[in-house]
Design an enzyme around this catalytic site. Structure first.
Site, PDB file in Angstrom:
ATOM      1  NE  ARG A  57      -0.016   1.605   3.377  1.00  0.00           N
ATOM      2  CZ  ARG A  57       0.927   2.501   3.565  1.00  0.00           C
ATOM      3  NH1 ARG A  57       2.210   2.126   3.725  1.00  0.00           N
ATOM      4  NH2 ARG A  57       0.674   3.779   3.604  1.00  0.00           N
ATOM      5  N   GLY A  58       0.209   2.388  -0.145  1.00  0.00           N
ATOM      6  CA  GLY A  58       0.954   3.631  -0.338  1.00  0.00           C
ATOM      7  C   GLY A  58       0.978   3.898  -1.840  1.00  0.00           C
ATOM      8  CG  ASP A 248      -3.244   8.130  -1.549  1.00  0.00           C
ATOM      9  OD1 ASP A 248      -3.049   8.631  -0.430  1.00  0.00           O
ATOM     10  OD2 ASP A 248      -2.945   6.955  -1.838  1.00  0.00           O
ATOM     11  CG  ASN A 258      -2.605  11.638   2.388  1.00  0.00           C
ATOM     12  OD1 ASN A 258      -2.044  10.757   1.727  1.00  0.00           O
ATOM     13  ND2 ASN A 258      -2.283  11.870   3.640  1.00  0.00           N
ATOM     14  CE  LYS A 259      -5.320   5.694   4.298  1.00  0.00           C
ATOM     15  NZ  LYS A 259      -6.323   4.799   3.670  1.00  0.00           N
TER      16      LYS A 259
END
Ligand code: MRU
Length: 348
Positions: A57-58, A248, A258-259
């Site tokens: 992930r990432g 992201d 983003n998260k």
């Protein structure tokens, strides 16, 4: 960072390509920090599953995994017919590209793989296989170089001894090497900056607690884990002088996906007058998205909220759950978006 500590970090291979075995090897991030175990992926389904289930992930790391994955699939596909090869390539590309919707690096890496074949339209199938392998390795190498440069460019905004706060995991484990948001922290560590880092645990999947806390500690960085709802208090105490996060997908106007939880942090940082920096490679910028409203936000399983990490289910059976994996931070709240090429967006 002492050399042996740097080696300790680089010892962790997020994604690797085993050419001899035609396989993609990933460090299974769902097992961290309990166990460092590697998975060998040999089919498109293996790669899709690893991306979907966040074993890898990432944003940059899933792009690299997909590039390695499609190269591996085409090396394993045994036909010699060029039209059939192209049809299979398209099938795998569409399939892998659908594993997760928000991080643009996934589709950007697969598009880059397609472009290398378009540049050599008359090559025989074996030559395409070689070109795809080289391109996938180049995607990883370019990412490693970009991450170092992001670190250098971002370090110019930081001072020794600063308290920093980060969210999710935008470190070595999320990329090829070093990370995006964590890259200046590692470079600062090598140069004796003595940063004091707060890592948000990052509900519901705990990338901050499981991964950021793990890799920063491996590298000898001064890191303190906090629950997401403690960020305001830590900022109010004056312990945070800058917030560093990854991304992201960055829209053309500078809005950033983003998260989940990132936008709340940006609002807090704005309230307390703390600069909020977004760090990422240019491959995360998607100029086809005019604003953050055009970015598709991934929704994940309710069980990640109600059951995962608990010895017993903690929420009532049948409760409605909303579990978006990302949110969008409006550009007005971002001091700067820092890439390997310099500052993409600045708000002063
Ligand atoms: O769902 P994840 O763990 O893939 O989300 C990762 C993030 O949101 C990271 O901050 C982002 O990908 C940047 S990685 C350098």
């Amino acid at each position: 960072m002492k050399q042996e500590q740097a080696n300790g970090l680089l010892r962790l291979k997020t994604v690797a390509f085993n050419e001899a075995r035609d396989a993609v090897v990933i460090l299974d991030q769902t097992q961290l920090p309990r166990r460092e175990s590697y998975l060998t992926l040999t089919t498109a389904e293996d790669v899709w599953e690893a991306i979907k289930r966040l074993k890898v992930r990432g944003a940059p790391a899933i792009g690299i995994a997909a590039a390695y994955g499609i190269a591996m699939c085409m090396r394993r596909w045994k036909g010699e017919d060029r039209a059939a090869f192209l049809a299979e390539f398209e099938r795998v590309k569409t399939y892998l590209g659908g594993a997760r919707p928000t991080a643009v690096n996934l589709t950007a890496a697969l598009e880059r793989m397609a472009r290398v074949m378009r540049r050599h339209p008359d090559a025989p199938v074996d030559e395409w296989r070689r070109l795809l392998t080289d391109e996938a390795l180049a995607i990883r190498a370019d990412d490693a170089q970009a991450c170092r440069r992001i670190g250098e460019n971002a370090l110019a905004f930081l001072r020794p001894g600063m308290g920093l706060l980060t969210h999710c995991n935008a470190g070595h484990l999320a990329v090829s090497e070093y990370g995006t948001a964590l890259s200046p922290i590692y470079l600062g560590q090598e140069r004796g900056y003595g940063f004091k880092v707060f890592a948000d645990e990052t509900r519901p999947l705990l990338q901050g607690a499981r991964l950021t806390a793990y890799e920063l500690r491996e590298a000898g960085v001064d890191v303190t884990l906090i629950c997401d709802n403690m960020a305001s208090l830590v900022m109010r105490q004056g312990w945070v002088r800058a917030v560093l996060v990854g991304c992201d997908r960055v829209a053309a106007n500078g809005d950033v996906a983003n998260k989940i939880g990132t936008s709340g942090l940006a609002i807090l940082a704005h309230h307390y007058g703390i600069p909020f920096y977004v760090l990422g490679p240019t491959s995360t910028i998607d100029t086809r998205c005019a604003t953050g409203a055009d970015i598709v936000i991934e929704e994940r399983q309710p069980e990640e909220v109600t059951e995962m990490w608990y010895a017993h289910r903690m929420a009532p059976e049948g409760i409605s759950v909303y579990n978006p994996a990302f949110d969008v931070t409006p550009h007005e709240l971002i001091r700067a978006i820092i890439t390997e090429e310099g500052v993409f967006y600045e708000n002063i």
